[in-house]
Design an enzyme around this catalytic site. Structure first.
Site: not given
Ligand code: TXE
Length: 455
Positions: A264, A132, A434, A230
């Site tokens: 977020c 994002n 952070e 986060e």
């Molecule tokens: O997130 P992921 P996704 C929330 C938001 C969104 C939902 C799903 O609600 O709809 O999460 O998004 C990496 N080990 N946020 O599926 O899976 C992945 O490659 C290590 C809130 O995209 O959490 C990416 O780089 N890493 C949020 C990162 O994790 C892993 C921002 C985030 O992906 C992994 C984004 C694993 N097993 C989504 N699996 C905020 N806090 O701002 C995935 N990744």
């Protein structure tokens, strides 16, 4: 390297890049190179490390337009916002350049000698970033990690790797220890799995979903890694009847629909004192309708598309037939993963719209009758990242600010993030901080040294 990742512009659905996906061997090699880079980095003088961080800031500033356009095309983010965010990346490195020689310890009164503390670097830090705010969030972790004497391996999200890859190239062109900052692209389940379990990675800074954050914790437990997590949010924007209502109304749409709700810190639960509910709802819908939805490359656009087709499907799943949502804008038909803002007034308190992180342009406006009820509703969530209070009563502002269970809260403002101040969550929004000087605690170990003064 294995497969290619086809990166898509969410505003046009065109493939804009094909990126190699690292496999386990590539990720492991990056960690090993990072160990060597960190040893070199920490041997450099304080002034050389400070200048290195300044140089990173400088190259980001020199390439703001290029990086902003990459972010705009990759995320679907309006160009004016992308430009501001990339400027913030440069500021972040400038801030932490100034911190390099201000990482202080204590002297502690003890019997029989002198006792002092030092903040030692951790070693290799892995930054796992979301889609994002790709480069800004990566920079909030890379900059303090480097300032504290660590090396960094960054894994951008599969959907949005372009700005981070370019940043990696720009940093590699500077006169810094080789591999000090490495960018490894690839899937979370492969590269993420290596980074969260490799014995030479000392710390993970992860931003993403709460579910993936839990998986990261489990994987990191095996080697006792330090963590900054986060995670998601479901922040409340509490509007009291004594607030300057026109200011509160003007600010509210941006705080939930900004970045098309993919934030977020989105204030997706707007709690409004019942006495002013009708005025607030009317004003909020009017302000939302005035937002321009469309081409992210246009300077006048406020809202771009959602990041992917799959994410639009997830967000749309909240709009079930029993949800009475007011459509508050017109999105283009397509191509592109568009979705116009929706406003839901007084939804069922137990519904998904009220409880889950939506991460899209859907706002819930919920009435309350007393300060106590507002605080109770604000805290009735597993999350605790951000939030706002709108009131003209200073005592109430402070009472409510202390009572809400959230890592950051603003009064008469919807802002959440400043480079100088700590940012992070309570409850299942994560832990660790952070930004600001507080971030340095997360990138150092505290060492205690006692020197006997006995004769
Ligand atoms: O997130 P992921 P996704 C929330 C938001 C969104 C939902 C799903 O609600 O709809 O999460 O998004 C990496 N080990 N946020 O599926 O899976 C992945 O490659 C290590 C809130 O995209 O959490 C990416 O780089 N890493 C949020 C990162 O994790 C892993 C921002 C985030 O992906 C992994 C984004 C694993 N097993 C989504 N699996 C905020 N806090 O701002 C995935 N990744």
């Amino acid at each position: 390297m294995n497969d290619l990742n086809r990166v898509i512009n969410p505003a046009t659905e065109e493939v804009i890049a094909e990126i190699p996906m690292a496999d386990t061997a590539v990720a492991e090699a990056a960690v090993e190179k990072s160990v060597i880079a960190q040893r070199e980095w920490i041997r450099m003088s304080l002034s050389a490390r400070r200048d290195a961080l300044r140089a990173i800031a400088g190259t980001v500033r020199d390439h703001v337009e290029e990086l902003a356009l990459l972010e705009c095309r990759d995320v679907g983010k309006p160009i004016a916002e992308a430009r501001g965010e990339i400027g913030g990346v440069a500021e972040c490195f400038e801030y932490y350049a100034g911190v390099v020689d201000k990482i202080l310890g204590d002297t502690i009164p003890v019997e029989g000698g002198v006792d002092m503390t030092f903040r030692e670097p951790l070693g290799v830090v892995a930054v796992i970033a979301p889609w994002n705010f790709p480069l800004p969030i990566a920079s909030w972790n890379i900059a303090p990690a480097l300032a504290a004497g660590n090396s960094v391996v960054v894994k951008p999200a599969e959907l949005t790797p372009l700005s981070t890859i370019r940043f990696g190239e720009l940093v590699a062109a500077l006169d810094l220890p080789e591999n000090l900052v490495q960018v490894v692209t690839g899937p979370g389940r492969v590269v993420g799995a290596v980074l969260t379990s490799h014995p030479s990675v000392a710390k993970i800074s992860f931003t993403g979903s709460t579910e993936t954050g839990q998986a990261v914790m489990r994987s990191a437990a095996g080697t006792m890694k330090r963590l900054t997590l986060e995670l998601g949010g479901k922040s409340a924007n509490i509007v009291f009847a004594d607030a300057d209502l026109s200011r509160a109304i003007k600010a509210a749409p941006g705080s939930v629909f900004g970045n098309t709700g993919q934030d977020c810190c989105a204030r997706s639960r707007i709690l409004v004192e019942r006495k002013v509910l009708d005025d607030f709802v009317a004003g909020f819908i009017e302000q939302t309708q005035a937002m321009t939805i469309g081409d992210p490359e246009s300077e006048s656009t406020h809202l771009g598309p959602l990041v992917s087709a799959a994410h639009r499907e997830t967000v749309s799943s909240f709009l079930t037939d029993d949800v009475d949502a007011v459509l508050a804008g017109n999105a283009p038909d397509g191509p592109g993963f568009w979705m116009a803002p929706r406003v839901v007034v007084a939804p069922d308190p137990g519904s998904r719209i009220v409880r889950d992180e939506i991460f899209g342009p859907i706002a819930a406006i919920i009435p309350f009758d007393s300060e106590e009820e507002a605080v109770r509703m604000a805290n009735d969530t597993i999350y605790g990242l951000s939030g706002s209070i709108w009131t003209s009563d200073v005592g109430r502002a402070l009472r409510v600010a202390r009572a809400v269970e959230t890592g950051t809260v603003s009064v008469n403002s919807n802002s959440s993030v400043r480079i100088q101040t700590p940012f992070g969550g309570f409850k299942q929004s994560g832990f660790g901080r952070e930004l600001g000087l507080a971030a340095i605690e997360g990138y150092t170990e505290l060492k205690n040294v006692f020197i006997s003064t006995a004769e």
